[in-house]
Design a protein around this motif. Structure first.
Motif, PDB file in Angstrom:
ATOM      1  N   UNK A 140      -2.223  -3.597  -9.245  1.00 63.06           N
ATOM      2  CA  UNK A 140      -3.374  -2.768  -8.883  1.00 63.06           C
ATOM      3  C   UNK A 140      -4.211  -3.462  -7.818  1.00 63.06           C
ATOM      4  N   UNK A 141      -4.361  -4.795  -7.973  1.00 66.16           N
ATOM      5  CA  UNK A 141      -5.134  -5.551  -6.970  1.00 66.16           C
ATOM      6  C   UNK A 141      -4.505  -5.442  -5.599  1.00 66.16           C
ATOM      7  N   UNK A 142      -3.175  -5.532  -5.543  1.00 68.98           N
ATOM      8  CA  UNK A 142      -2.503  -5.407  -4.245  1.00 68.98           C
ATOM      9  C   UNK A 142      -2.871  -4.082  -3.592  1.00 68.98           C
ATOM     10  N   UNK A 143      -2.959  -3.037  -4.440  1.00 66.52           N
ATOM     11  CA  UNK A 143      -3.210  -1.715  -3.870  1.00 66.52           C
ATOM     12  C   UNK A 143      -4.671  -1.534  -3.475  1.00 66.52           C
ATOM     13  N   UNK A 144      -5.553  -2.235  -4.195  1.00 67.38           N
ATOM     14  CA  UNK A 144      -6.977  -1.959  -3.979  1.00 67.38           C
ATOM     15  C   UNK A 144      -7.566  -2.833  -2.886  1.00 67.38           C
ATOM     16  N   UNK A 145      -7.204  -4.113  -2.856  1.00 64.55           N
ATOM     17  CA  UNK A 145      -7.912  -5.036  -1.943  1.00 64.55           C
ATOM     18  C   UNK A 145      -7.410  -4.887  -0.520  1.00 64.55           C
ATOM     19  N   UNK A 146      -8.342  -5.130   0.409  1.00 61.46           N
ATOM     20  CA  UNK A 146      -7.988  -5.001   1.821  1.00 61.46           C
ATOM     21  C   UNK A 146      -7.789  -6.365   2.480  1.00 61.46           C
ATOM     22  N   UNK A 147      -8.427  -7.385   1.910  1.00 60.68           N
ATOM     23  CA  UNK A 147      -8.295  -8.718   2.485  1.00 60.68           C
ATOM     24  C   UNK A 147      -6.879  -9.241   2.228  1.00 60.68           C
ATOM     25  N   UNK A 206      -2.929 -11.683  -5.272  1.00 60.70           N
ATOM     26  CA  UNK A 206      -2.514 -10.736  -6.310  1.00 60.70           C
ATOM     27  C   UNK A 206      -1.002 -10.734  -6.449  1.00 60.70           C
ATOM     28  N   UNK A 255      -6.456 -12.045  -0.309  1.00 60.11           N
ATOM     29  CA  UNK A 255      -6.577 -11.638  -1.709  1.00 60.11           C
ATOM     30  C   UNK A 255      -5.329 -10.866  -2.136  1.00 60.11           C
TER      31      UNK A 255
END
Lengths: 281, 99, 631
Positions: B19-26, B33, B29
């Motif tokens: 989920x982090x891969x999909x949400x974060x833009x940096x 993830x 980060x």
């Protein structure tokens, strides 16, 4: 039924306690990794989670992996991350505002769905029998791994080595910039500056403010306007120029506050505070 | 406690990472993830190793670490070169699929 | 002798070709060439007639095969002519009256610079009409049918500089197309039913064909007849057709072409005999038109339009008789021939009156013309007496026979049809007396026209009066001649067949009733137009009169039902086309476009979006795996 085998089915109370406590922290750390606005915080949280995972490896009888996790993963790879974070800007905070329409909801839906499916899969699988690593680790964990790596998995090991070397070369190729011309000397740079005629004198110095490291404060030009040119280019591009125009007023306010407390003047006339020019008359 | 709980934990961490891969833009980060997901897999491998009573799972986890290291090296190199050209580490900035 | 049949047609066809192709150098003699060739045809017809009379009644059918027209497998169309008693009657009528009218036109069209062309068209008409009646199969008949339609169009619109004439020509052509559709459909039905459209095979196999098909063919033939013969509901063109030169009205729109529908029905008698429903429809159409035309004729002040209404009504008699079956066929043709004489005579008389009155057609501006043009008065008067059925004149015999045949139909139908025919006789007497009184009696009512020219009524030249005299003689004696010893009946019976109906009332009674109707009609007309002076400006009149002046609202009906209906149909079709057809096409395009737009948005270049798809796909794969295991 030896005690060894019994231990395989259930875990000791100590291990269960450790799992629940550290497991909770691991999940918190993972969530923080995802949710922290600053990359450096994410990296620290991830490092924490990895250390907890290393403990879990140890608890599961993977002693070598546990140590490697701490030394290589947390110690080397995470530090590599931190270097890059430094390069990009430690204090730069990401905006958590989503720009792609529906992305966040889709991601959450997929994540929840995927998690539910995984849990269902694990729950459905017949995973009641645990052989335990006791017999495998009988001659020592490292020896056991070594025996497997250099016999059964030797080709995979060699290929992995090749992969590592390729990755190292690749990283160098990617980050290396071939210099196509000779680096200019100071003399040449000064001559160019004179020719262009834009900034003949050196760039102005940054502003000075007693209580802070003042490199990020814009210096004032003779007419009183702050000049961004006085701040280092890197800081300028990161947007890390500090505005100190309100500092003096804030300090004055704090001074008034303290004086009032000291003199036990509970009610301060706001008029005098708000209109210092009248009070001074 | 049944050791299968480790697997649930691994699944949870994997999902959070994904989920982090999909949400974060940096991009950094995002990489972290990905690392989290790999670590979750490693945990699962280690638990499987315990389950089956042999060390093959640990070997796979070991290889995973090596591959992860290689991936991080290349990935970070890409991030650095991207940052150099764009002065930004956001993955969305690369949406035109060219430098 | 058989070989002469083609020459009947060839002579006027040659005339048409020479006159129309010849150009201006024939202007001086063109009218005589046309008249000569028309007369040649008439003489040939007389020779053939004499030949037929020399044979037995059973062997009076001559055929001439010229060539095979369309040989395509089972589809065989021959150019073959058939001359039997029925065709012979028509040939004599067409060429005889036609020649007289050619002669008349020499005088009538004297001052028209396009006279040569006019004679070319007249000859073309004769050729086409002869082809129509001489054809041995329906396809060839159709050629003649279209040919007379073309000639009619050209002649109605002959004075094309008048917008009204051009419009009338177009109207006639368009309305006739509707009837022509009926004929072409009938021919197709015949081919699918009988495998042929020659008269012989078609008319001899009606016994072993289903009645439904025969009824369909019959109704389609009736539609064709309605178009050509100006029967309700395709009657609207005939009144406007009077825009053409008067000889045209006399020849084509009174004596010959408009009777083609009657010819078609009588010729196809075998089909109608085997299809009683179609026959009933024919009688109904005839009866309705009979009254319709008569009422219109009562209200018109235009002398030619009054006569046109009369024509419609008289053809209604013929169609009614033809619908009665073998009882009436002979009388239909007999009335057709006598009508050809007296109606042509009446029209020529009307033309003569107009010729002398500076082309004035309004009867209210005539009056007292009997002293100015005595020959016209006498010939017109004889035609008038013939048409109203004055005893022992032509119309008396033929119309009386039809009324008797209508009663002989038997049952309620017989009473109704007979009553209608009697009523029609009374109205005929009324309106023809009205025409007569308004034109030739009373005081002179003409006034100077806008340029101050006062008309100087005068008798017409000899070329015009001679045909009128001949036709008047025919009007007087033809009926008596045919009736004497039932000559006409015996002559036609081998072709059409004949049967005596059982009339519920005696022939003498019917004749008496007819005469009473005649007296009543004449009496009313005398009371209204003879005793009182005729107002120059038409009074407002009753509702019926006003409706009849507008042709009983036929054009309004057509406009509302057909034009508006057609417009609505077109508009709804356009709407359907725009919404449904274009909607489907455009909708498909828009759908594909919209879908592509949506799909394109998926390809947004954001790695994270792609990652979502991958992740979702992975989730689906896991789900599928679990499901497979669960199953």
């Amino acid at each position: 039924m030896s005690a060894l085998q019994l231990a395989a089915y259930t875990t000791s109370t100590g291990e269960a306690f450790q799992f629940w406590v550290l497991g909770t922290f691991a999940v918190i750390g993972a969530l923080c990794t995802v949710l922290m606005r600053k990359a450096v915080h994410s990296a620290l949280c991830l490092a924490g989670t990895m250390i907890i995972l290393a403990v879990f490896y140890l608890a599961n009888g993977a002693y070598f992996l546990g140590i490697v996790q701490i030394v290589v993963y947390t110690g080397a790879i995470m530090m590599l991350f931190l270097f890059v974070v430094m390069l990009v800007g430690v204090t730069a905070a990401d905006s958590l505002k989503e720009t792609i329409k529906g992305q966040r909801w889709l991601a959450l839906a997929c994540g929840v769905g995927f998690g539910v499916l995984l849990f269902a899969g694990i729950g459905n699988a017949a995973l009641t029998e645990f052989a335990g690593t006791g017999r495998a680790n009988a001659n020592g964990n490292v020896e056991g791994l070594a025996a497997l790596i250099f016999t059964k998995y030797v080709f995979a090991f060699e290929v992995t080595g090749a992969l590592l070397i390729t990755a190292a070369v690749g990283a160098m190729v990617l980050t290396h910039r071939e210099r196509t011309e000779r680096a200019r000397t100071q003399r040449e740079m000064a001559e160019q500056r004179i020719r262009e005629g834009r900034h003949i004198p050196p760039l102005p110095a940054p502003g000075v403010y007693a209580r802070h490291n003042a490199v990020d404060v814009a210096g004032l030009l003779p007419d009183g306007t702050p000049s961004e040119l006085t701040v280092n280019k890197t800081l300028r591009e990161r947007g890390q120029i500090r505005d100190v125009s309100a500092e003096a007023l804030n300090d004055l306010r704090a001074l008034e506050q303290r004086a009032a407390e000291r003199l036990e003047r509970t009610a301060i006339e706001p008029a005098t505070f708000k209109r210092p020019e009248e009070a001074s008359k | 406690m049944n050791p299968v709980n480790y697997l649930y934990l691994a699944a949870l961490l994997f999902t959070i990472g994904a989920t982090g891969v999909l949400i974060r833009r940096n991009a950094i980060v995002v990489f972290m993830c990905v690392e989290l997901m790999l670590n979750a897999c490693n945990l699962a491998f280690v638990v499987f190793s315990r389950m089956h009573g042999n060390l093959d799972g640990q070997i796979i986890a070991f290889f995973t670490m090596v591959v992860a290291a290689a991936e991080v090296v290349v990935g970070l190199a890409i991030i650095v070169s991207l940052f150099r050209t764009r002065h930004s580490a956001s993955v969305d900035d690369a949406s035109l699929m060219k430098l | 002798m058989d070989n002469l049949i083609a020459l009947l047609i060839a002579a006027p066809l040659l005339g048409a070709a020479v006159l129309l192709v010849g150009g201006r150098r024939l202007d001086a003699v063109g009218h005589w060439i046309g008249t000569l060739l028309s007369t040649t045809s008439f003489v040939l017809g007389l020779v053939l007639f004499a030949g037929l009379l020399g044979k037995d009644a059973e062997n009076r059918t001559l055929t001439q095969h010229l060539w095979t027209w369309i040989p395509v497998g089972g589809f065989q169309a021959d150019v073959t002519f058939r001359l039997d008693q029925l065709s012979m009657t028509f040939v004599l009528l067409i060429t005889g009256v036609g020649s007289l009218i050619h002669l008349y036109s020499v005088g009538y069209m004297e001052h028209d610079e396009r006279r040569r062309r006019f004679f070319g068209y007249l000859n073309l008409f004769l050729a086409a009409m002869l082809l129509l009646v001489l054809a041995d199969n329906y396809l060839l008949l159709y050629v003649g049918w279209e040919g007379v339609g073309l000639a009619s169009y050209l002649l109605i619109g002959f004075w094309q500089h008048k917008p009204s004439a051009a419009t009338a020509a177009k109207k006639a052509f368009l309305v006739n197309r509707v009837g022509d559709m009926g004929l072409s459909i009938a021919i197709m039905l015949m081919f699918t039913t009988f495998g042929s459209f020659a008269f012989g095979p078609v008319l001899s196999h009606t016994g072993d064909t289903s009645e439904g098909r025969l009824t369909a063919i019959g109704l389609m033939l009736l539609l064709a007849a309605c178009g050509k013969s100006a029967q309700v509901p395709l009657q609207s063109w005939l009144g406007d057709a009077m825009e053409g030169p008067t000889p045209v009205s006399a020849l084509i729109h009174a004596a010959t072409m408009v009777t083609a529908g009657v010819y078609l029905i009588v010729r196809s008698g075998a089909i109608f005999n085997a299809a009683p429903d179609a026959q009933l429809a024919v009688t109904v159409v005839g009866a309705v038109t009979l009254i319709f035309g008569a009422i219109v004729g009562c209200a018109k002040d235009d002398i030619k339009k009054a006569l046109a209404g009369s024509t419609m009504s008289q053809i209604g008699y013929m169609v009614l008789a033809a619908g009665l079956g073998p009882i009436g066929y002979v009388f239909a043709i007999m009335h057709l021939v006598t009508h050809g004489f007296f109606k042509a005579g009446l029209f020529l008389g009307a033309g003569s009156v107009m010729h002398g009155m500076n082309d004035e057609v309004d009867m209210r501006k005539y009056g007292a013309l009997r002293t100015y043009m005595p020959i016209t008065f006498v010939t017109f008067g004889l035609g008038y007496l013939a048409i109203i059925g004055f005893p022992f004149l032509s119309g008396f015999y033929s119309k009386d026979a039809i009324i008797e045949a209508a009663f002989a139909k038997g049952g309620t139908q017989g009473w109704i049809l007979g009553g209608v025919a009697l009523l029609g006789a009374a109205i005929t007497a009324f309106y023809m007396t009205r025409v007569m009184l308004m034109t030739f009696f009373g005081e002179k009512r003409w006034q100077p026209d806008a340029q101050g020219h006062e008309p100087h009524p005068h008798e017409s030249p000899k070329t015009m009066t001679i045909p009128m005299i001949v036709l008047a003689v025919g009007s007087v004696f033809a009926g008596f001649f045919f009736h004497l010893g039932d000559r006409f009946l015996h002559w036609l019976e081998p072709v059409t067949g004949h049967s005596e109906g059982d009339s519920p009332i005696g022939a003498t009674t019917i004749t008496g009733a007819t005469l009473v109707c005649l007296v009543v009609g004449v009496g009313i007309a005398w009371a209204r137009y003879g005793r009182k002076p005729v107002p120059v400006v038409a009074p407002r009149g009753s509702l019926l009169t006003r409706a009849a002046r507008r042709d009983l609202l036929q054009d309004d009906f057509n406009h509302v039902v057909l034009v508006r209906g057609g417009e609505h149909l077109t508009r709804s079709l356009v709407y359907v086309d725009h919404t449904l057809v274009d909607g489907v096409v455009n909708g498909t395009a828009a759908g594909v476009g919209g879908l592509s737009g949506r799909l394109r948005r998926v390809q947004n270049g954001f790695a994270r979006s792609y990652a979502v798809s991958m992740f979702g796909g992975a989730a689906l794969l896991v789900a599928a795996t679990l499901l497979m295991r669960a199953v």
